[in-house]
Write an enzyme that holds these catalytic residues in place. Structure first.
Site, PDB file in Angstrom:
ATOM      1  N   TYR A 146     -10.353  -0.133  11.279  1.00 14.74           N
ATOM      2  CA  TYR A 146     -11.693   0.029  10.648  1.00 14.74           C
ATOM      3  C   TYR A 146     -12.007  -0.823   9.325  1.00 14.74           C
ATOM      4  CZ  TYR A 146      -8.153   2.612   8.007  1.00 14.74           C
ATOM      5  OH  TYR A 146      -6.891   3.029   7.285  1.00 14.74           O
ATOM      6  N   LYS A 147     -11.039  -1.680   9.088  1.00 15.82           N
ATOM      7  CA  LYS A 147     -11.609  -2.433   7.842  1.00 15.82           C
ATOM      8  C   LYS A 147     -12.281  -3.750   8.314  1.00 15.82           C
ATOM      9  CE  LYS A 147      -7.594  -0.447   5.120  1.00 15.82           C
ATOM     10  NZ  LYS A 147      -6.210  -0.469   4.915  1.00 15.82           N
ATOM     11  N   ASP A 174       2.684  -5.742   7.832  1.00 16.20           N
ATOM     12  CA  ASP A 174       1.338  -4.885   7.815  1.00 16.20           C
ATOM     13  C   ASP A 174       0.097  -5.847   7.708  1.00 16.20           C
ATOM     14  OD1 ASP A 174      -0.939  -3.486   7.340  1.00 16.20           O
ATOM     15  OD2 ASP A 174       0.249  -1.563   6.480  1.00 16.20           O
ATOM     16  N   ARG A 203     -12.877  -4.438  -6.953  1.00 14.12           N
ATOM     17  CA  ARG A 203     -12.606  -5.071  -5.772  1.00 14.12           C
ATOM     18  C   ARG A 203     -13.758  -5.341  -4.811  1.00 14.12           C
ATOM     19  NH1 ARG A 203      -8.325  -2.529  -1.328  1.00 14.12           N
ATOM     20  NH2 ARG A 203     -10.002  -1.173  -1.011  1.00 14.12           N
ATOM     21  N   PHE A 240       0.878  -1.173   0.227  1.00 14.68           N
ATOM     22  CA  PHE A 240       0.074  -0.086   0.017  1.00 14.68           C
ATOM     23  C   PHE A 240       1.060   1.218  -0.183  1.00 14.68           C
ATOM     24  CE2 PHE A 240      -2.995   3.120   1.969  1.00 14.68           C
ATOM     25  CZ  PHE A 240      -3.879   2.893   1.334  1.00 14.68           C
TER      26      PHE A 240
HETATM   27  C1  LIG Z   1      -5.543   1.045   4.886  1.00 17.68           C
HETATM   28  C2  LIG Z   1      -4.028   0.848   4.756  1.00 17.68           C
HETATM   29  C3  LIG Z   1      -3.309   2.042   5.420  1.00 17.68           C
HETATM   30  C4  LIG Z   1      -4.063   3.212   5.538  1.00 17.68           C
HETATM   31  O1  LIG Z   1      -3.247   3.621   6.737  1.00 17.68           O
HETATM   32  P1  LIG Z   1      -4.063   5.082   7.635  1.00 17.68           P
HETATM   33  O2  LIG Z   1      -2.720   5.631   8.257  1.00 17.68           O
HETATM   34  O3  LIG Z   1      -4.867   4.016   8.468  1.00 17.68           O
HETATM   35  O4  LIG Z   1      -4.586   5.821   6.910  1.00 17.68           O
HETATM   36  C5  LIG Z   1      -2.050   1.686   5.236  1.00 17.68           C
HETATM   37  N1  LIG Z   1      -1.432   0.637   4.602  1.00 17.68           N
HETATM   38  C6  LIG Z   1      -2.176  -0.474   4.457  1.00 17.68           C
HETATM   39  C7  LIG Z   1      -1.476  -1.653   4.071  1.00 17.68           C
HETATM   40  C8  LIG Z   1      -3.544  -0.344   4.465  1.00 17.68           C
HETATM   41  O5  LIG Z   1      -4.194  -1.447   3.896  1.00 17.68           O
END
Ligand SMILES: *Cc1c(COP(=O)(O)O)cnc(C)c1O
Length: 397
Positions: free
Chosen positions: A209-210, A184, A356, A113
């Site tokens: 939150y996911k 992660d 998705r 990400f």
């Molecule tokens: C959703 C997600 C994020 C988002 O990070 P925030 O700081 O919570 O906005 C970062 N990395 C990954 C791999 C994600 O899936």
């Protein structure tokens, strides 16, 4: 046995909506409303500042951390919540690099990400010690692990395709090369079985939150393996990670253990919603969730192949190589997704061409998958994605 009808009843699911986007933002747990109301009225309203002690606000990041720990195979006292995932990732990487001071190479993949990569670059720039971030294709990671590697930093599930890394194997290879690993697990925690202890992960971070359904803005979490917990350098040395925050010393002394990964004041209202979401997981067996994910995903893949052969499966066909999502490639994917959303089937789009769909058995069953298949079939066979109103891009996709 997990009662999936019962877990579904614990969510507010808007009428007429089939929600296949729990991988981006989980739905509202019904109990969150009362939890928040109590927090507002009884705690903030009545107790005012005394609630930090009397309502246990100050220690809540650790209690919630332990509850998440049970879902990811982390022992008690090794997880804490707070901040956002980008920040927790930064902290984990900074601590890992400090544990390998003589090495300069950070390895990640192009399926990561972007925020994780941006944070890594920002950290490397601030350190100014000549670290390099090397990005390779996910399938090339293994061949790039070598004796000069400082940290392997990966997201287990690719947010676009759902492809899943072998956490245990890659961690072992990195350790054999003398490197540390930051995982992660944003798209893993609450989605399927995770065991950071069995995998020997050094650090693991994720958001709530996911798949954990903690609500928009819910805090992230960080796990530090107990063997590193008292050695890990807290790069963001805020007062709540201090050994004695209320002594107000002028010098920073890190707290023992995971508490040093706290930074500042925790998000008290958000934690109330997260607690309500985690209550649901108390009744859930993640091995059963994983089996349901595989079955529902297979149903979607087969159904789409029948009604919409134009969509190319972007996810690995084998369930064990996939997270809890199914993705398809389609050149007009953005417009097609808008047309689907217009028909009450909510998934999302990731550039350049990925449609998705999150597979979340806590509140999705066969009938939802079938509805989605039907809508996808309609959008594709009638070429509804060609309508101009579906071409307009919103800021958030
Ligand atoms: C959703 C997600 C994020 C988002 O990070 P925030 O700081 O919570 O906005 C970062 N990395 C990954 C791999 C994600 O899936």
């Amino acid at each position: 046995m997990t009662d999936f009808a019962a877990t579904r009843a614990r969510f507010h699911l808007p009428k007429g909506i089939t929600y296949l986007d729990g991988n981006s933002l989980g739905p509202l747990p019904r109990a969150a409303r009362a939890r928040l109301e109590a927090r507002l009225q009884d705690e903030w309203g009545e107790m005012l500042i005394t609630a930090w002690n009397r309502a246990g606000w100050m220690d809540e990041p650790l209690r919630l951390g332990d509850r998440i720990g049970r879902l990811i195979g982390a022992p008690e006292g090794s997880v804490v919540v707070g901040d956002t995932l980008s920040i927790k990732l930064y902290q984990a990487l900074a601590a890992a690099l400090a544990l390998r001071p003589e090495r300069k190479r950070v390895l990640s993949d192009t399926g990561n990400f972007p925020s994780d990569l941006y944070m890594a670059r920002g950290l490397i720039h601030s350190l100014g010690r000549g670290h390099g971030l090397e990005l390779v294709a996910p399938e090339e990671i293994e061949s790039r692990i070598g004796p000069d590697l400082a940290v392997l930093m990966l997201t287990e599930v690719d947010y676009r395709t759902g492809r899943r890394h072998d956490m245990q194997r890659l961690t072992r290879l990195a350790h054999e090369a003398g490197a540390l690993v930051v995982w992660d697990i944003a798209h893993s925690a609450g989605a399927f079985r995770v065991d950071v202890t069995e995998a020997l992960a050094d650090f693991a971070v994720g958001c709530t939150y996911k798949f954990l359904n903690g609500g928009p803005g819910a805090p992230a979490f960080i796990h530090v393996a107990p063997r590193h917990a008292d050695l890990a350098l807290p790069a963001l040395s805020g007062w709540l990670g201090h050994d004695a925050p209320f002594d107000f010393e002028l010098d920073y002394r890190p707290a023992r253990g995971i508490e040093r990964m706290r930074v500042g004041t925790p998000p008290v209202l958000q934690m109330a919603a997260l607690a309500a979401a985690l209550d649901i997981f108390d009744e859930v067996d993640m091995a059963e969730v994983e089996r349901r994910v595989a079955a529902l995903s297979e149903r979607l893949i087969q159904g789409v192949a029948q009604v919409a052969p134009q969509l190319d499966l972007a996810s690995p066909p084998a369930p064990e190589a996939r997270g809890a999502q199914v993705s398809f490639r389609f050149e007009q994917g953005y417009a097609a997704m808008q047309a689907l959303i217009d028909r009450g089937v909510i998934g999302d789009f990731r550039a350049p061409d990925i449609m998705r769909f999150g597979i979340t058995p806590l509140y999705l069953g066969e009938e939802d998958i079938d509805r989605a298949i039907e809508a996808i079939g309609e959008v594709m066979s009638k070429r509804l994605y060609e309508e101009p109103r579906y071409q307009v891009r919103s800021a958030v996709t």
